[in-house]
Design an enzyme around this catalytic site. Structure first.
Site, PDB file in Angstrom:
ATOM      1  N   SER A   1      -7.161  -2.976  -1.622  1.00  0.00           N
ATOM      2  CA  SER A   1      -5.829  -2.988  -2.223  1.00  0.00           C
ATOM      3  C   SER A   1      -5.024  -4.133  -1.631  1.00  0.00           C
ATOM      4  O   SER A   1      -5.324  -4.618  -0.533  1.00  0.00           O
ATOM      5  CB  SER A   1      -5.108  -1.660  -1.946  1.00  0.00           C
ATOM      6  OG  SER A   1      -3.741  -1.708  -2.315  1.00  0.00           O
TER       7      SER A   1
ATOM      8  N   TYR B   1      -2.393   5.268   3.929  1.00  0.00           N
ATOM      9  CA  TYR B   1      -3.099   4.531   2.874  1.00  0.00           C
ATOM     10  C   TYR B   1      -3.240   3.058   3.234  1.00  0.00           C
ATOM     11  O   TYR B   1      -4.337   2.485   3.152  1.00  0.00           O
ATOM     12  CB  TYR B   1      -2.341   4.689   1.555  1.00  0.00           C
ATOM     13  CG  TYR B   1      -2.964   3.950   0.388  1.00  0.00           C
ATOM     14  CD1 TYR B   1      -4.074   4.468  -0.263  1.00  0.00           C
ATOM     15  CD2 TYR B   1      -2.435   2.744  -0.067  1.00  0.00           C
ATOM     16  CE1 TYR B   1      -4.650   3.803  -1.335  1.00  0.00           C
ATOM     17  CE2 TYR B   1      -3.000   2.070  -1.130  1.00  0.00           C
ATOM     18  CZ  TYR B   1      -4.107   2.608  -1.763  1.00  0.00           C
ATOM     19  OH  TYR B   1      -4.679   1.941  -2.823  1.00  0.00           O
TER      20      TYR B   1
END
Length: 292
Positions: free
Chosen positions: A172, A185
């Site tokens: 990501s 995350y």
């Protein structure tokens, strides 16, 4: 003055990125064939994993699909078969190391040797550090990064023996910059990016040049996992756009895929700013103690 000079160093990088984009428009890189390759995709019961499976199915790869959701993975497999590919669905909990290892043994025995591994499964919890429960933090790391170790350890040995294969890490943009209320995350995605980079270097050191690696680093994607997502890195992306670029990156053997591509420049700029702060701290020297 030092910061100004460091910013000037970004200019050649910007020119290179622009030239690369122009070259891709007029001289597209040759795509490799994945027909007949056994492709294993984790988290294939929905979102990016499902759409990626569809694209490989269109290219006549043999699909091995893992997900914790039985109905989701069976629906994905059925559509892959409708597209003309052989597809095998497995219910696998990617937070469980033993489940990964036992499922990998079944795949090898029943289907064959995986030559393309797409580590896509992921989880996300949106809350501040103290509101995030300990089991949620553990689950985030188990799925988003530790699973990459277990799947790679299971399937890489044959790739190394044949000097042929491809490991795809779905990370990501949050693996390059911090985002508030996504502490676990972001940390797990930083680890995923590090995993990709270190694995790439290790394979090169072992002279396994036939095994390719690709890391996907998109901005937030409109898959419903994060409600009202907002970021300064660019617009929220649609899954189809991300998968198009992911497939292009895999087939042309790109090592790092940023979506949008401007994120790569922003990460360099952020590193430059951090370096300036470090230099400023060094110029100030160690803290002094004054005694009266």
């Amino acid at each position: 003055m030092k910061f100004f000079l460091q910013c000037l160093q970004l200019l050649p990088l910007l020119i290179i990125f622009s030239l690369e984009s122009l070259l891709k428009l007029f001289i597209p890189k040759k795509r490799k064939s994945v027909t007949g390759e056994i492709v294993l995709i984790t988290g294939a019961g929905h979102g990016i994993g499902r759409l990626t499976a569809y694209e490989f199915a269109k290219l006549k790869s043999k699909l091995v699909l893992w997900d914790i959701n039985k109905h989701g993975i069976e629906d994905t497999a059925a559509e892959c078969r409708r597209l003309g590919a052989k597809a095998h669905a497995f219910v696998v909990d990617c937070s469980n190391r033993e489940d990964i290892y036992s499922s990998a043994k079944k795949v090898k025995a029943e289907i064959g040797d995986v030559s393309i591994l797409v580590n896509n499964a992921g989880v996300v919890y949106t809350s501040d550090l103290f509101a995030t429960q300990d089991p949620q933090i553990e689950k985030t790391f188990e799925v988003n990064i530790l699973a990459h170790f277990w799947t790679t350890k299971a399937f890489l040995p044959v790739m190394m023996k044949n000097n042929h294969g491809h490991i795809v890490t779905v990370a990501s943009a949050a693996g390059h910059t911090g985002v508030p209320f996504l502490l676990a995350y972001c940390s797990s995605k930083f680890a995923a990016v590090g995993f990709h980079r270190a694995l790439t270097e290790e394979l090169a050191a072992l002279e396994r040049t036939g095994i390719k690696t690709t890391c996907l680093c998109p901005n937030f994607i409109n898959t419903g996992f994060i409600k009202n997502a907002s970021t300064s890195l660019g617009p929220i992306l649609e899954p189809e756009e991300v998968v198009d670029k992911l497939m292009d990156g895999i087939l042309t053997e790109q090592k790092m895929i940023f979506i949008p591509s401007s994120i790569s420049l922003l990460t360099v700029l952020e590193s430059t700013v951090l370096r300036k702060q470090q230099l400023n701290a060094e110029n100030w020297g160690p803290p002094c103690m004054y005694m009266s």
